[in-house]
Scaffold this active site. Structure first.
Site, PDB file in Angstrom:
ATOM      1  N   GLY A  87     -22.678  52.692  14.672  1.00 48.32           N
ATOM      2  CA  GLY A  87     -22.159  53.053  15.983  1.00 48.32           C
ATOM      3  C   GLY A  87     -23.088  52.609  17.090  1.00 48.32           C
ATOM      4  O   GLY A  87     -24.184  52.098  16.842  1.00 48.32           O
ATOM      5  N   PRO A 104     -25.710  52.696  20.436  1.00 40.66           N
ATOM      6  CA  PRO A 104     -26.971  53.428  20.607  1.00 40.66           C
ATOM      7  C   PRO A 104     -26.750  54.769  21.293  1.00 40.66           C
ATOM      8  O   PRO A 104     -25.864  54.927  22.124  1.00 40.66           O
ATOM      9  CB  PRO A 104     -27.805  52.488  21.503  1.00 40.66           C
ATOM     10  CG  PRO A 104     -27.151  51.154  21.414  1.00 40.66           C
ATOM     11  CD  PRO A 104     -25.713  51.412  21.160  1.00 40.66           C
ATOM     12  N   VAL A 130     -25.895  57.817  20.083  1.00 45.53           N
ATOM     13  CA  VAL A 130     -24.868  58.780  19.670  1.00 45.53           C
ATOM     14  C   VAL A 130     -25.404  59.799  18.667  1.00 45.53           C
ATOM     15  O   VAL A 130     -24.669  60.663  18.207  1.00 45.53           O
ATOM     16  CB  VAL A 130     -23.629  58.069  19.092  1.00 45.53           C
ATOM     17  CG1 VAL A 130     -22.928  57.256  20.163  1.00 45.53           C
ATOM     18  CG2 VAL A 130     -24.004  57.196  17.902  1.00 45.53           C
ATOM     19  N   GLY A 131     -26.689  59.705  18.292  1.00 45.94           N
ATOM     20  CA  GLY A 131     -27.295  60.708  17.419  1.00 45.94           C
ATOM     21  C   GLY A 131     -27.357  60.334  15.962  1.00 45.94           C
ATOM     22  O   GLY A 131     -27.460  61.211  15.105  1.00 45.94           O
ATOM     23  N   LYS A 132     -27.318  59.038  15.634  1.00 45.32           N
ATOM     24  CA  LYS A 132     -27.350  58.615  14.230  1.00 45.32           C
ATOM     25  C   LYS A 132     -28.685  58.988  13.570  1.00 45.32           C
ATOM     26  O   LYS A 132     -28.721  59.512  12.458  1.00 45.32           O
ATOM     27  CB  LYS A 132     -27.124  57.099  14.144  1.00 45.32           C
ATOM     28  CG  LYS A 132     -25.813  56.628  14.720  1.00 45.32           C
ATOM     29  CD  LYS A 132     -25.601  55.146  14.500  1.00 45.32           C
ATOM     30  CE  LYS A 132     -26.626  54.278  15.186  1.00 45.32           C
ATOM     31  NZ  LYS A 132     -26.605  54.398  16.650  1.00 45.32           N
ATOM     32  N   THR A 133     -29.788  58.692  14.257  1.00 38.10           N
ATOM     33  CA  THR A 133     -31.108  58.932  13.669  1.00 38.10           C
ATOM     34  C   THR A 133     -31.400  60.422  13.538  1.00 38.10           C
ATOM     35  O   THR A 133     -31.844  60.898  12.489  1.00 38.10           O
ATOM     36  CB  THR A 133     -32.196  58.260  14.533  1.00 38.10           C
ATOM     37  OG1 THR A 133     -31.905  56.862  14.653  1.00 38.10           O
ATOM     38  CG2 THR A 133     -33.557  58.429  13.898  1.00 38.10           C
ATOM     39  N   SER A 187      -7.530  41.914  22.472  1.00 39.87           N
ATOM     40  CA  SER A 187      -6.609  42.964  22.900  1.00 39.87           C
ATOM     41  C   SER A 187      -5.966  42.696  24.254  1.00 39.87           C
ATOM     42  O   SER A 187      -5.348  43.583  24.827  1.00 39.87           O
ATOM     43  CB  SER A 187      -7.347  44.307  22.953  1.00 39.87           C
ATOM     44  OG  SER A 187      -8.417  44.246  23.859  1.00 39.87           O
ATOM     45  N   LYS A 216     -10.394  53.584  25.206  1.00 41.57           N
ATOM     46  CA  LYS A 216      -9.454  52.995  26.170  1.00 41.57           C
ATOM     47  C   LYS A 216      -8.592  54.072  26.841  1.00 41.57           C
ATOM     48  O   LYS A 216      -8.302  53.983  28.038  1.00 41.57           O
ATOM     49  CB  LYS A 216      -8.575  51.958  25.466  1.00 41.57           C
ATOM     50  CG  LYS A 216      -9.349  50.713  25.028  1.00 41.57           C
ATOM     51  CD  LYS A 216      -8.473  49.738  24.269  1.00 41.57           C
ATOM     52  CE  LYS A 216      -9.265  48.497  23.863  1.00 41.57           C
ATOM     53  NZ  LYS A 216      -8.461  47.536  23.102  1.00 41.57           N
TER      54      LYS A 216
END
Length: 827
Positions: free
Chosen positions: A389, A391, A393-396, A726, A769
């Site tokens: 995802g 940068p 967003v809380g992955k680590t 798109s 979107k």
């Protein structure tokens, strides 16, 4: 060992353990390039004892003085040359200006090594002779102005004599080699293959057992023939000494049979070890004691016993002893078969995950399902999860929460910029300064074989280089079927990593090695919507920043509108990292006001009007704290227009609306595009026009009009690159609107791709979107029918107030976008 190589090719010396010089066999061209090396006006000065560095030589030096260590570290970081000069008095511990010879060698630092005993060794390579003209600094280390110290040009007669002089030097050196045990066959081979007279003399001087003063004398000679005569003298003297020594040894030699010699040698070794103390025996006994308490398999126990026996046979003064001891210490300190007890309380685990992170439901459900299966089965291979995802967003940070929820130890390993395979697999233990890879080192720290291991930024691992391919080295590590027997080069025995829960994080899947990506379970972590950012700020970011800045809730509070205002006008991201920084900026501004108020004197309080500090801040206060608004989001069109369609786009910072503009001009039916469009959007525009040409009658457009009109497509904000699959539906509608002069509804937006046969195709990023459409006050959205499942997954709170129209064919778009009375197909 000695072969022709460039000055930079010195890999053979990196494993040398003695402080002996190494002279590469260089070509004439390389020698000339060295002579052209530029000499800086000022250099840091490194004094050395008991040795002299010659141009072209590579010399390992063990640093003992603080000044020398500081000098080397500064020069190595800055990648700058240094001046290396021999001391006059070899016993001087802190040499000053008067204690150093004025002639030395400019050198470059090749490598610094941290030795197992804690000392620092530096490998330097000489370049050119230099001379000190004036000292400019004494602390923290010596610096001086220097100039070149090149040879004085010789007369042609003397130049002719050089060849026979070199032949005489080589001949004498060959005779010496036969008499001396100290000179190897490799040295003689090197002498016979060195083409450069200068480097031949420097090499021989470095091999001879002569004083540093004599070596310095050779370095200071200003002509080649003077150096040659001086070296001839040293060779002659050494040959005579060796011949005399050989005669004496032959006279006093005592014949000892093989048994006597072995007995004497063993007795001497035993006596030496006893005199040195029992420290070696104590270390061995300690290792054996540690090994007895380990939960080892039969195979691992055999390896340990074998390596202990090998250590007992090595003399404690030998360099191999410290290498073997370091290896065995690592071996017994590893948590073989040591596991923390997993906590299978799913309610507690969910509570921990919800406490630390808002949203991320897919990831949380995957972790909870793993715990559930683990509880039922009792033991299983850990999955390899890859959180993908944008940068922020809380992955680590999610990895730390998962470790707490499961009751496991937590390890984070950053892979950004990793370029050396040895970082993963370690070095062979026979190398100087060898150590295990970062995987094994991390297990040593946490003392557990089943931690939660976060491999951060796995997509930033560099590809193949001189240090190997680290991405390929991770294939075994991140394969549940193979990591039961992970092989570390230092450990030299397989280690079971199957119960380690590996969590990789990545921003882009395209950058990950294909085979590596295939071994991982990809879990998408989408960007946050504005409402989600609001909740994250209220529950996590604001309390955290208030605590870090020493403020309390009563000092200030953020309303929902203010937080949304900061999100919309001061950040543009999918995560919340920038939002946290902006909130911290407002809190710092408030802290500054409070401190200034506290520091006011009584007189200042009386002279100044009373300031009212709002407990609840507003938008004006945010503008004072953060300055003018950094970002602004596009608004919908104010009126219906022909040839202008509102499209929806996905960016790494979230969703955005964009306007597709189409205009006609007299021409020959060509199409032109502007607005910094990518190849995919250009193809969509060409495809839309060709479809219109092929179906002009069905679309109620004159074929003659199409043939005599040039179509121009423009997407505003040309400085921003735009691409993606798109925009096809919007481009098609804009062109049809331009030809038919029908106005497009300003309250309607669309997104989707098209085919040449008139079919619409689904797109991604629907969540972002839709948020962009709501932000721009769009009321109606046209999508492909295949996007219905994505719409159904989105919570109703985000879709309320919007009408969705789903189409399968391109012709179905036009009644929806042109006619105000069109019936909606609300989902």
């Amino acid at each position: 060992m000695f072969r022709k190589k460039g000055l930079g090719d010195i890999s053979d010396i990196l494993s040398m353990e003695t402080e002996a010089e190494f002279i590469p066999l260089i070509s004439k061209e390389e020698e000339e390039n060295m002579q052209k090396t530029l000499i800086p006006e000022e250099l840091p000065i490194l004094p050395i004892r008991n040795n002299v560095l010659f141009p072209g030589a590579v010399l390992p030096i063990t640093l003992a003085r603080d000044k020398s260590i500081n000098l080397i570290m500064d020069a190595y970081k800055a990648k700058k040359p240094i001046g290396v000069f021999s001391q006059k008095n070899q016993n001087t511990e802190e040499p000053g200006q008067k204690d150093i010879h004025t002639v030395g060698t400019m050198a470059v630092i090749v490598k610094t090594l941290r030795m197992p005993d804690g000392s620092t060794t530096v490998i330097i390579q000489g370049k050119r002779r230099i001379k000190i003209t004036e000292y400019t600094q004494e602390e923290p280390y010596l610096k001086a102005k220097v100039s070149n110290y090149d040879d004085v040009p010789t007369k042609s007669k003397k130049q002719v004599l050089i060849a026979p002089l070199m032949d005489a030097v080589k001949d004498l050196f060959g005779k010496m080699q036969k008499l001396s045990n100290q000179i190897s066959n490799e040295s003689l081979f090197a002498v016979n293959n060195i083409d450069s007279p200068d480097f031949l003399l420097y090499f021989i001087v470095s091999v001879l057992e002569i004083s540093p003063f004599d070596k310095q004398n050779v370095l200071e000679k200003k002509s080649l023939h003077e150096r040659a005569y001086l070296v001839l003298g040293f060779l002659t003297k050494n040959q005579q000494v060796l011949e005399l020594r050989s005669q004496i040894q032959n006279k006093v030699q005592v014949d000892l049979d093989k048994q006597q010699r072995e007995y004497l040698l063993h007795q001497q070794m035993k006596t030496i070890q006893e005199e040195l103390g029992s420290s070696g025996e104590e270390e061995i006994q300690e290792l054996i004691h540690k090994g007895e308490s380990k939960k080892w398999s039969t195979e691992v126990k055999k390896v340990f016993d074998k390596e202990i026996a090998k250590l007992q046979r090595i003399n404690s003064m030998s360099p191999d002893y410290s290498i073997q001891l370091n290896y065995l210490n690592t071996f017994v300190d590893l948590p073989w078969g040591e596991y923390t007890v997993d906590k299978y309380d799913l309610k507690r685990a969910r509570k921990v995950l919800d406490r630390d992170h808002f949203g991320l439901e897919k990831v949380k459900e995957r972790v909870l399902s793993y715990l559930a299966v683990l509880k039922l089965r009792g033991d299983m291979k850990s999955p390899i999860l890859c959180l993908y995802g944008p940068p922020g967003v809380g992955k680590t940070s999610l990895g730390k929460s998962i470790a707490e929820a499961m009751g496991r130890k937590y390890i984070r390993m950053s892979l950004g910029g990793l370029h050396d395979e040895a970082e993963i697999r370690g070095h062979r233990k026979t190398y100087v300064g060898a150590m295990p890879g970062r995987i094994i080192q991390s297990l040593l720290k946490v003392k557990s074989s089943n931690p939660v291991f976060v491999l951060d930024e796995v997509d930033k691992v560099l590809g193949r280089s001189i240090g190997g391919d680290p991405a390929a080295a991770m294939l075994e590590l991140l394969d549940p079927e193979q990591n039961t027997a992970f092989h570390d080069n230092f450990l030299e025995i397989d280690y079971d990593l199957s119960r380690v829960l590996f969590i990789a994080t990545a921003n882009s899947l395209n950058e990950i090695h294909p085979a590596l990506k295939d071994r991982m379970e990809i879990v998408e972590v989408p960007g946050y919507l504005e409402e989600e950012k609001l909740q994250i700020a209220k529950k996590h970011l604001v309390p955290k920043q208030l605590k870090e800045h020493g403020l309390k809730k009563k000092d200030l509070s953020f309303s929902d509108d203010v937080i949304k205002y900061i999100v919309s006008n001061y950040t543009r991201e999918s995560g919340v990292r920038q939002l946290e920084k902006r909130l911290a900026g407002v809190i710092r501004y408030r802290a500054n006001e409070i401190v200034e108020k506290q520091e006011e004197t009584q007189e200042e309080k009386q002279s100044k009007p009373t300031l009212s500090f709002l407990h609840r801040i507003d938008k004006e206060y945010v503008k004072k704290a953060l300055g003018i608004e950094t970002y602004s989001h596009s608004e919908r069109l104010k009126e219906n227009m022909a040839g202008v369609v509102t499209g929806l786009a996905w960016t790494s910072a979230g969703g955005e609306i964009l306007f597709i503009e189409a205009a006609l001009s007299q021409g020959k039916g060509t199409i032109s595009l502007t607005g910094n469009l990518g190849e995919v959007m250009k193809e969509s525009a060409t495809l839309a026009l060709e479809y219109i040409k092929a179906n002009a009658t069905k679309l109620h457009i004159s074929s003659e009009c199409i043939e005599k009109s040039n179509v121009h497509i423009h997407v505003p904000e040309g400085a921003t690159p735009k691409d993606g699959p798109s925009a096809g539906m919007a481009i098609f509608t804009a062109i049809v609107s331009a030809f038919t002069k029908q106005k497009v509804r300003a309250d309607t937006a669309m997104t989707g791709e098209i085919t040449l046969r008139g079919q619409t195709m689904p797109i991604g990023g629907v969540r972002e979107k839709i948020l962009a459409a709501k932000r721009a006050r769009i009321e109606r959205i046209v999508l492909c029918k295949e996007n219905i499942p994505q719409i159904e997954e989105i919570p109703e709170v985000y879709t309320s107030g919007l009408q969705f129209f789903f189409v399968d064919q391109m012709e179905e778009i036009l009644p929806l976008i042109f006619e105000k009375t069109a019936k909606s197909k609300k989902n």
